[in-house]
Design a protein around this motif. Structure first.
Motif, PDB file in Angstrom:
ATOM      1  N   LEU A  60      -9.889   0.040   4.826  1.00  8.36           N
ATOM      2  CA  LEU A  60      -8.717  -0.325   4.465  1.00  8.36           C
ATOM      3  C   LEU A  60      -7.489   0.850   4.518  1.00  8.36           C
ATOM      4  CD1 LEU A  60      -9.782  -2.322   1.024  1.00  8.36           C
ATOM      5  CD2 LEU A  60      -9.475  -3.238   3.398  1.00  8.36           C
ATOM      6  N   PHE A  61      -8.141   1.059   5.028  1.00 13.46           N
ATOM      7  CA  PHE A  61      -6.652   2.442   5.700  1.00 13.46           C
ATOM      8  C   PHE A  61      -5.909   2.674   7.519  1.00 13.46           C
ATOM      9  CE2 PHE A  61      -9.171   4.183   2.626  1.00 13.46           C
ATOM     10  CZ  PHE A  61      -8.161   5.499   0.766  1.00 13.46           C
ATOM     11  N   PHE A  62      -4.988   2.996   6.872  1.00 15.38           N
ATOM     12  CA  PHE A  62      -4.715   2.982   8.549  1.00 15.38           C
ATOM     13  C   PHE A  62      -3.736   4.295   8.689  1.00 15.38           C
ATOM     14  CE2 PHE A  62      -0.630   2.863  10.600  1.00 15.38           C
ATOM     15  CZ  PHE A  62      -1.050   2.719  11.928  1.00 15.38           C
ATOM     16  N   ILE A  63      -4.104   4.736   9.724  1.00 20.82           N
ATOM     17  CA  ILE A  63      -3.523   6.175  10.179  1.00 20.82           C
ATOM     18  C   ILE A  63      -2.795   6.475  11.912  1.00 20.82           C
ATOM     19  CG2 ILE A  63      -4.596   8.714  10.056  1.00 20.82           C
ATOM     20  CD1 ILE A  63      -6.764   6.750   8.407  1.00 20.82           C
ATOM     21  N   SER A  64      -1.723   6.824  11.530  1.00 29.82           N
ATOM     22  CA  SER A  64      -0.492   6.627  12.418  1.00 29.82           C
ATOM     23  C   SER A  64      -0.922   7.783  13.341  1.00 29.82           C
ATOM     24  CB  SER A  64       1.000   6.873  12.014  1.00 29.82           C
ATOM     25  OG  SER A  64       1.479   7.155  12.885  1.00 29.82           O
ATOM     26  N   THR A  65      -1.292   8.239  14.740  1.00 29.08           N
ATOM     27  CA  THR A  65      -1.633   8.925  14.893  1.00 29.08           C
ATOM     28  C   THR A  65      -0.696   9.454  15.834  1.00 29.08           C
ATOM     29  OG1 THR A  65      -1.734   7.768  16.936  1.00 29.08           O
ATOM     30  CG2 THR A  65      -3.875   8.408  16.340  1.00 29.08           C
ATOM     31  N   ILE A  66       0.562   9.205  15.583  1.00 27.18           N
ATOM     32  CA  ILE A  66       2.659   9.376  15.654  1.00 27.18           C
ATOM     33  C   ILE A  66       2.658  10.243  14.397  1.00 27.18           C
ATOM     34  CG2 ILE A  66       4.650   9.263  15.900  1.00 27.18           C
ATOM     35  CD1 ILE A  66       3.685   6.422  17.360  1.00 27.18           C
ATOM     36  N   THR A  67       2.940  10.396  13.417  1.00 25.47           N
ATOM     37  CA  THR A  67       3.182  11.107  12.236  1.00 25.47           C
ATOM     38  C   THR A  67       2.058  10.974  11.874  1.00 25.47           C
ATOM     39  OG1 THR A  67       3.163   8.786  10.147  1.00 25.47           O
ATOM     40  CG2 THR A  67       5.452   9.514  11.517  1.00 25.47           C
ATOM     41  N   LYS A  68       0.886  11.182  11.312  1.00 22.50           N
ATOM     42  CA  LYS A  68      -0.118  11.784  10.987  1.00 22.50           C
ATOM     43  C   LYS A  68      -0.474  11.242   9.197  1.00 22.50           C
ATOM     44  CE  LYS A  68      -1.224  15.809  13.735  1.00 22.50           C
ATOM     45  NZ  LYS A  68      -0.978  17.229  13.809  1.00 22.50           N
ATOM     46  N   GLU A  69       0.994  10.158   8.993  1.00 21.68           N
ATOM     47  CA  GLU A  69       0.861   9.634   7.616  1.00 21.68           C
ATOM     48  C   GLU A  69      -0.961   8.850   7.347  1.00 21.68           C
ATOM     49  OE1 GLU A  69       5.447   9.442   6.836  1.00 21.68           O
ATOM     50  OE2 GLU A  69       4.630   7.689   7.565  1.00 21.68           O
ATOM     51  N   LYS A  70      -0.590   8.640   6.131  1.00 23.94           N
ATOM     52  CA  LYS A  70      -1.897   7.625   5.635  1.00 23.94           C
ATOM     53  C   LYS A  70      -1.783   6.479   4.759  1.00 23.94           C
ATOM     54  CE  LYS A  70      -5.090   9.309   2.954  1.00 23.94           C
ATOM     55  NZ  LYS A  70      -6.494   9.958   2.536  1.00 23.94           N
ATOM     56  N   LYS A  71      -1.746   5.040   5.640  1.00 24.25           N
ATOM     57  CA  LYS A  71      -1.723   4.147   4.090  1.00 24.25           C
ATOM     58  C   LYS A  71      -2.620   3.564   4.090  1.00 24.25           C
ATOM     59  CE  LYS A  71       1.427  -0.310   4.640  1.00 24.25           C
ATOM     60  NZ  LYS A  71       1.857  -1.127   5.531  1.00 24.25           N
ATOM     61  N   TYR A  72      -2.634   3.094   2.630  1.00 18.08           N
ATOM     62  CA  TYR A  72      -4.060   2.207   2.154  1.00 18.08           C
ATOM     63  C   TYR A  72      -3.170   0.676   1.918  1.00 18.08           C
ATOM     64  CZ  TYR A  72      -7.605   0.895  -1.101  1.00 18.08           C
ATOM     65  OH  TYR A  72      -8.211  -0.331  -1.470  1.00 18.08           O
ATOM     66  N   LEU A  73      -4.059  -0.623   2.734  1.00 13.26           N
ATOM     67  CA  LEU A  73      -3.590  -1.189   2.664  1.00 13.26           C
ATOM     68  C   LEU A  73      -3.734  -2.258   1.348  1.00 13.26           C
ATOM     69  CD1 LEU A  73      -4.843  -2.854   6.379  1.00 13.26           C
ATOM     70  CD2 LEU A  73      -3.577  -1.981   5.232  1.00 13.26           C
ATOM     71  N   SER A  74      -3.004  -1.945   0.337  1.00  9.85           N
ATOM     72  CA  SER A  74      -3.285  -2.004  -1.101  1.00  9.85           C
ATOM     73  C   SER A  74      -3.081  -3.664  -1.578  1.00  9.85           C
ATOM     74  CB  SER A  74      -2.250  -1.711  -1.985  1.00  9.85           C
ATOM     75  OG  SER A  74      -1.394  -2.158  -1.832  1.00  9.85           O
ATOM     76  N   GLU A  75      -2.235  -4.332  -0.692  1.00  6.19           N
ATOM     77  CA  GLU A  75      -2.790  -6.423  -0.655  1.00  6.19           C
ATOM     78  C   GLU A  75      -3.843  -7.402  -0.513  1.00  6.19           C
ATOM     79  OE1 GLU A  75      -0.050  -7.576  -1.578  1.00  6.19           O
ATOM     80  OE2 GLU A  75       0.674  -5.600  -2.621  1.00  6.19           O
ATOM     81  N   ILE A  76      -4.516  -6.322   0.369  1.00  5.32           N
ATOM     82  CA  ILE A  76      -5.797  -6.678   0.176  1.00  5.32           C
ATOM     83  C   ILE A  76      -6.312  -6.491  -0.691  1.00  5.32           C
ATOM     84  CG2 ILE A  76      -7.597  -6.127   1.550  1.00  5.32           C
ATOM     85  CD1 ILE A  76      -6.461  -6.352   4.314  1.00  5.32           C
TER      86      ILE A  76
END
Length: 305
Positions: A60-76
């Motif tokens: 449930l995580f997305f990691i940007s290869t551009i900004t190196k930021e990590k996002k959690y798919l909390s709505e799921i």
């Protein structure tokens, strides 16, 4: 080529030179043979990795290869217990599969009682659920399956609108991503991968097996028995690699209505995962005294032991 850092048993490859490997709770992003960054991905234990246009999904995580930021798919997360008696925090994510072709994702979850709550008589609703989401807005599209058993759904994948999953680790079901009909079944078979548009490759009755996706008909079984199938990865539409009996890597090529064994390599350590990269090289996760990733080229794969 042996990589002694960035170990992971799940792999994914971007359109450029980036790729990723993941172990339980951790994701590694690579550029060629250089480790770029490592990220904690709590809850990741099983499932595939998937590269989108500018990053990689792991659980449930997305990691940007551009900004190196990590996002959690909390709505799921807040929809995992929709329509049940449980709170969403009481469902654990067991496995996530990200589809590459249609922006969909499968999430298998199971009920876990709150700490200090006795399980006996405390919960009488659904214990396992298989949910289909749209990845772009994290919308729940349908409940594919649910039960009150003890074993979570597993061995998930989704291709061409066809959902494949195991109900108990030994029996495979196939359902439609759009329809609501009863899923067809393949008893005593665990699916690992699709070879071509309609052939399921997996394991059962101490054999490597292939089934037709549409008819659920057994197409082929390996002539020799195996005690264990660790992993299977397809090579385009012409064959597959199978890790069997812990440490043997087998190369199978399509031959008529079945497959023919081309080579078998003893890699000495336990194979925990395999994948085929864009260049045709095989990435193997090996667990021994130290965990490492070995990358084999086509010439090495063609040489049997």
């Amino acid at each position: 080529m042996v990589l002694e850092e960035g170990y992971g048993f799940s792999f994914a490859f971007a359109k450029d030179s980036h790729w990723a490997s993941a172990d339980i709770g951790i994701l590694h992003v690579w550029n060629g043979y250089s480790l770029v960054e490592s990220y904690d991905v709590p809850g990741f234990a099983k499932g595939n990795l998937f590269f989108g246009d500018d990053g990689v999904y792991a659980g449930l995580f997305f990691i940007s290869t551009i900004t190196k930021e990590k996002k959690y798919l909390s709505e799921i997360t807040v929809q995992l217990a929709a329509g049940t008696k449980a709170h969403y925090s009481q469902y654990r994510v067991d496995e996530v599969f990200h589809s590459a072709e249609n922006g969909l994702m499968l999430v298998a979850v199971s009920y876990q009682p709150p700490k200090g709550l006795r399980t006996s008589g405390s919960f009488s609703d659904v214990t396992n659920r298989l949910l289909l989401f749209r990845r772009s807005d994290q919308m729940l599209l349908k409940t594919v399956a649910e039960n009150a058993d003890h074993v979570p759904y597993s061995h998930l994948f989704l291709k061409d609108g066809c959902i494949v999953f195991s109900v108990d680790g030994y029996h495979t079901r196939i359902a439609s991503a759009e329809g609501n009909g009863m899923p067809s079944g393949m008893p005593g078979f665990t699916a690992f991968a699709l070879c071509g548009p309609s052939i399921l490759i997996g394991a059962g009755v101490q054999r490597i097996l292939s089934y037709d996706v549409v008819t659920s008909k057994l197409l082929w079984q390996s002539p020799e028995s195996v005690d264990l199938v660790n992993a299977i990865a397809t090579i385009n539409d012409v064959g597959f690699l199978a890790a069997v009996n812990d440490q043997y890597l087998q190369l199978w090529k399509m031959d008529g209505g079945g497959f023919l064994l081309q080579s078998s390599i003893d890699l000495k350590d336990t194979i925990e995962g395999i994948a085929v990269g864009p260049s045709g090289k095989c990435y193997v996760a090996l667990a021994g005294e130290e965990n490492y990733i070995e990358i084999l080229d086509r010439e090495q794969l063609a040489v049997g032991s």
